[in-house]
Design an enzyme around this catalytic site. Structure first.
Site: not given
Ligand code: AMP
Ligand code: TRP
Length: 328
Positions: A114, A195, A198
């Site tokens: 990040k 991955k 968001k």
């Molecule tokens: P974030 O989007 O990074 O804020 O993550 C929010 C939650 O979603 C966390 O528990 C992450 O581990 C999960 N997460 C985010 N992106 C993925 C992805 N591409 N695949 C699986 N889990 C995800």
């Protein structure tokens, strides 16, 4: 009745929630809801570790709260609240900052990733994991359901808690990550080796939970696949693997059953069927979301009740931690 083990998890109210967030986090929270005593948080203090537009942040907090509920989090089984509504998070976060060697934070791969993307790296971004540790430790959570990418932060939480307990006496419960193997990591449709994220806004990258059904189908039909024609869970072919992974988590079945189902079919069929299960999953979520957001007052009341319940638990832990280090 035996006491159910405590679970804590949270998501940041930034960016656009997608099917990876659903399969890696929210859906797992919902499936296991009955087994645990759950605290699900909207971690807005974490969101401001990178610059945010204030009005947009406020809207995103509400959006995420409504999505938690629309995805099936039940207020009878879980406490849903906003992190900044419970001041103990920032307070314990500070105490833990003062117990964490900088080197531990510097090693975090998410911080490295990040910070490389920021023009100015804010101190809060580096201290992000100690705030996350505070989130978890305040509730004496035994389990933290997250995607694989958060494992290192949970390990840091354990290290910080163990260090504190060792120096000041037993204070914190040492938490464990709860990571599901299937679909622990959903990849981008446009780039199946990265991955699904968001914060990536490129069209055709993610499957947004609140996305327009037609656009979602189009994005899935255009997903990057690989040369070859076989539809198998072969890791060497990440595009097809990712689509099968999404399919399996939503439609159920074993890998062998799914491979048999698609035997002799082309990628077009695979994509169409993935789109079908994705849209069937999203339709009721979107309907419920629209109902919940139609009444902002009710949503705010739900969050106020959640904060009240969370504060009771959190303030007790905070006081203990303060007293351990010689404050209060
Ligand atoms: P974030 O989007 O990074 O804020 O993550 C929010 C939650 O979603 C966390 O528990 C992450 O581990 C999960 N997460 C985010 N992106 C993925 C992805 N591409 N695949 C699986 N889990 C995800
Ligand atoms: N860091 C997590 C993420 O980006 C969000 C988070 C903050 C969290 N505090 C938490 C997750 C506590 C689990 C428990 O996904």
């Amino acid at each position: 009745m035996t006491k159910r083990p405590r679970v804590f998890s949270g998501i940041q109210p930034s960016g656009t929630l997608h099917i990876g967030n659903y399969l890696g986090a929210l859906h797992n929270w919902v499936i296991d809801q009955d087994k645990y005593d759950n605290f699900f948080c909207i971690v807005d203090l974490h969101a401001i570790t990178v610059p945010q537009d204030p009005a947009q942040l406020r809207a995103k907090v509400r959006e995420l709260a409504a999505l938690y509920l629309a995805c099936g989090i039940s207020l009878e089984k879980s406490t849903v609240f906003v992190q900044s509504h419970v001041s103990a998070h920032a307070e314990l976060g500070w105490v833990l900052n003062c117990q964490t060697p900088i080197g531990w934070l510097n090693r975090m791969t998410q911080f490295k990733d990040k910070s490389a993307k920021q023009e100015t790296v804010l101190a809060g971004l580096m201290n992000y994991p100690t705030l996350m540790a505070a989130d978890i430790l305040l509730y004496a959570a035994e389990y933290v359901p997250v995607g694989e990418d958060q494992k290192q932060h949970i390990e840091l939480t354990r290290d910080v808690a163990e260090r504190f307990n060792h120096l000041y006496g037993e204070t914190f419960v040492i938490p464990k990550p709860l990571i599901r193997e299937v679909a622990a990591r959903i990849m981008g449709l446009d780039e199946p080796t990265a991955k699904m994220s968001k914060s990536t806004t490129a069209l055709g990258h993610a499957i947004p939970l609140l996305g327009d059904p037609k656009a979602t189908r189009k994005a899935i039909m255009r997903a990057v696949t690989d040369s070859g024609a076989e539809i198998t869970f072969d890791r060497e072919r990440p595009g097809v693997h990712n689509l099968l992974n999404i399919y399996q988590k939503l439609a159920g079945g074993t890998q062998a059953e799914i491979e048999a189902h698609f035997a002799g079919q082309g990628y077009g069929t695979l994509k169409r069927e993935v789109a079908d299960v994705v849209l069937a999953t999203l339709e009721p979520i979107q309907t419920r979301y629209n109902e919940l957001t139609a009444d902002a007052g009710e949503l705010d009341a739900i969050l106020a009740r959640g904060a009240e319940r969370a504060s009771e638990v959190a303030n007790a832990t905070l006081l203990r931690a303060y007293q351990r280090v010689g404050l209060r």
